[in-house]
Design an enzyme around this catalytic site. Structure first.
Site, mmCIF file in Angstrom:
data_model
loop_
_atom_site.group_PDB
_atom_site.id
_atom_site.type_symbol
_atom_site.label_atom_id
_atom_site.label_comp_id
_atom_site.label_asym_id
_atom_site.label_seq_id
_atom_site.Cartn_x
_atom_site.Cartn_y
_atom_site.Cartn_z
ATOM 1 N N HIS A 214 24.865 79.521 78.014
ATOM 2 C CA HIS A 214 26.394 80.074 77.465
ATOM 3 C C HIS A 214 27.044 81.363 78.288
ATOM 4 C CE1 HIS A 214 24.125 83.220 75.280
ATOM 5 N NE2 HIS A 214 25.174 83.676 75.949
HETATM 6 C C1 UD1 Z 1 29.145 86.064 71.967
HETATM 7 C C2 UD1 Z 1 28.463 87.633 72.953
HETATM 8 C C3 UD1 Z 1 27.086 87.399 73.661
HETATM 9 C C4 UD1 Z 1 26.178 86.490 72.593
HETATM 10 C C5 UD1 Z 1 26.768 85.115 72.308
HETATM 11 C C6 UD1 Z 1 25.537 84.288 71.131
HETATM 12 C C7 UD1 Z 1 30.025 88.556 73.135
HETATM 13 C C8 UD1 Z 1 30.971 89.846 74.269
HETATM 14 N N1 UD1 Z 1 29.139 87.960 74.141
HETATM 15 O O1 UD1 Z 1 28.810 85.542 73.225
HETATM 16 O O2 UD1 Z 1 26.471 88.284 74.009
HETATM 17 O O3 UD1 Z 1 25.094 86.407 73.889
HETATM 18 O O4 UD1 Z 1 27.653 85.345 71.575
HETATM 19 O O5 UD1 Z 1 26.448 83.290 70.919
HETATM 20 O O6 UD1 Z 1 30.447 89.230 72.119
HETATM 21 N N2 UD1 Z 1 33.667 80.003 69.566
HETATM 22 C C9 UD1 Z 1 33.182 78.655 68.593
HETATM 23 N N3 UD1 Z 1 33.097 79.137 67.424
HETATM 24 C C10 UD1 Z 1 32.471 80.398 67.101
HETATM 25 C C11 UD1 Z 1 32.316 81.483 67.454
HETATM 26 C C12 UD1 Z 1 33.380 80.768 68.992
HETATM 27 O O7 UD1 Z 1 33.321 77.791 68.567
HETATM 28 O O8 UD1 Z 1 31.607 80.593 65.673
HETATM 29 C C13 UD1 Z 1 34.095 79.766 70.534
HETATM 30 C C14 UD1 Z 1 35.255 79.910 70.741
HETATM 31 O O9 UD1 Z 1 36.082 79.066 71.347
HETATM 32 C C15 UD1 Z 1 34.987 81.190 71.664
HETATM 33 C C16 UD1 Z 1 33.759 80.946 71.935
HETATM 34 O O10 UD1 Z 1 32.993 79.683 71.625
HETATM 35 O O11 UD1 Z 1 36.234 81.667 72.476
HETATM 36 C C17 UD1 Z 1 33.053 81.872 72.816
HETATM 37 O O12 UD1 Z 1 33.157 83.161 72.155
HETATM 38 P P1 UD1 Z 1 31.967 83.932 71.969
HETATM 39 O O13 UD1 Z 1 32.522 85.020 70.629
HETATM 40 O O14 UD1 Z 1 34.111 84.962 72.624
HETATM 41 O O15 UD1 Z 1 31.123 85.054 73.025
HETATM 42 P P2 UD1 Z 1 30.318 83.924 72.962
HETATM 43 O O16 UD1 Z 1 30.299 82.926 74.434
HETATM 44 O O17 UD1 Z 1 29.719 83.024 71.697
#
Ligand code: UD1
Length: 373
Positions: A214
């Site tokens: 991821h």
């Molecule tokens: C975040 C953390 C990362 C961690 C990861 C675990 C930061 C900078 N990154 O990255 O360190 O390893 O979480 O998962 O804080 N989304 C959903 N549902 C959710 C959450 C996210 O669909 O419940 C999707 C959204 O489209 C979002 C994307 O996932 O834009 C990324 O989510 P985000 O919280 O920005 O960062 P992660 O890649 O999950």
């Protein structure tokens, strides 16, 4: 004058935001709530919000429902960080905790720490001092900045203190307490083994690999992703690969690969118990996660980390982790070794014994009681 033990309680505000935070706050909350000296408030920033990424973890880990949910949701780094800053400030002003406890390295960690310290509320950072020395990783920036403004720095492995000392942090603020995520692993492993979805997925113990992917550096670059999937599909033909797909990765496959789904054993993200159960009986794990490098080290399962650096070097020097980067030839060769029975062996690092949260709360209780005496 006698003290009213309840009125004199120490207020601790604990922050959780994203999936890897939940297994770290669980043992801290349990330990804090078991001690009458403390009163706790659990704030969920809402960085992760899906049932699969958040609610299920609270259930699996027996974490009480958050007292406050800031519901920040997804967004750019600036938006996500600033929304947490903005929304947590009134909670801090209203509840006036004696300490704010943040864990790990996600955007919520940094934002909550920054809001607190600007209100002169001291911050305790759990999992302090880890450094990948790669500032293109958003988590590295979050780690550096959170550590710079935290009062208590609780480290999980020896490199944590070394890095902090090099950055000029005084020794009294650094506490080597071990790994809270391993507290959770140890508490839940028997249940996780029961919950392992092997039968549902048609797998035999040691007859499969587990993949997670991821990191933006792997999944946001189509060329890199295509190269990774090609070599992983090769391995999958010999050893089935189960691949619970993170929402970021799912979106990247849709947008950047035109929906061409890799021929691997894809599943939706799994709950904590199911996933840990799956890890425990895997022959091989391939990952770009931070926490999984630590979990496989404790489980004694070979782990190939699809990154060029790790902020958790003890998993390589003492554990079963090997850094293989993103080069298909290296991944193929290292996977070959494991398949041929030449897997890395390791030992469990010091203080990854299930008592890290206990040590942390001991330090907080001692220091905060002293302040009030
Ligand atoms: C975040 C953390 C990362 C961690 C990861 C675990 C930061 C900078 N990154 O990255 O360190 O390893 O979480 O998962 O804080 N989304 C959903 N549902 C959710 C959450 C996210 O669909 O419940 C999707 C959204 O489209 C979002 C994307 O996932 O834009 C990324 O989510 P985000 O919280 O920005 O960062 P992660 O890649 O999950």
């Amino acid at each position: 004058m006698s003290r009213d033990p309840v009125a004199n309680r120490i207020r601790v505000l604990v922050v959780a935001g994203a999936r890897p935070n939940f297994m770290k706050v669980a043992p801290l909350l349990r330990e804090l709530r078991a001690r009458p000296r403390f009163e706790t408030l659990l704030v969920h920033t809402g960085q992760h919000y899906d049932a699969a990424m958040s609610d299920g973890f609270f259930r699996d880990l027996g974490i009480p429902a958050p007292d406050v949910n800031l519901s920040v949701g997804s967004g750019s780094h600036a938006v996500q960080t600033s929304e947490v800053l903005r929304r947590i400030e009134p909670v801090l002003l209203d509840w006036r905790p004696a300490v704010v406890v943040v864990v790990g390295d996600v955007n919520s960690t940094l934002a909550a720490a920054l809001a607190a310290v600007k209100l002169e509320i001291p911050v305790a950072h759990v999992e302090a001092g880890l450094r990948s020395f790669d500032r293109s990783m958003p988590e590295e920036i979050n780690r550096l900045l959170t550590d710079a403004i935290s009062h208590w720095l609780f480290t999980s492995e020896p490199s944590g203190a070394e890095n902090l000392r090099r950055e000029g942090v005084c020794a009294e603020r650094i506490h080597f307490v071990g790994n809270v995520m391993i507290d959770t692993l140890r508490a839940h492993l028997p249940r996780a083994r029961e919950a392992a979805p092997l039968a549902r997925l048609g797998l035999e113990p040691r007859g499969y690999a587990v993949l997670t992917l991821h990191r933006p550096s792997n999944v946001d670059d189509p060329e890199r992703l295509v190269g990774l999937f090609a070599v992983l599909e090769e391995i999958h033909r010999e050893l089935p690969i189960v691949f619970p797909v993170h929402p970021r990765t799912r979106a990247s496959i849709e947008q950047r690969l035109g929906g061409r789904v890799p021929r691997l054993g894809l599943t939706d993200p799994l709950g904590y118990l199911e996933f840990l159960g799956l890890l425990a009986d895997a022959r091989l794990v391939l990952t770009d996660s931070g926490g999984i490098q630590e979990e496989t080290t404790v489980l004694g399962v070979p782990c190939l980390t699809l990154r060029n650096s790790t902020e958790r070097p003890v998993t390589v020097s003492e554990g079963t982790n090997r850094l293989v980067g993103g080069e298909p030839e290296v991944i193929r060769a290292e996977a070959r070794k494991v398949l041929d029975g030449d897997a890395p062996h390791g030992r469990v690092p010091d203080k990854w014994d299930g008592a890290a949260a206990h040590r942390i709360v001991d330090v907080l209780e001692r220091d905060l009681s002293r302040e009030r005496a």
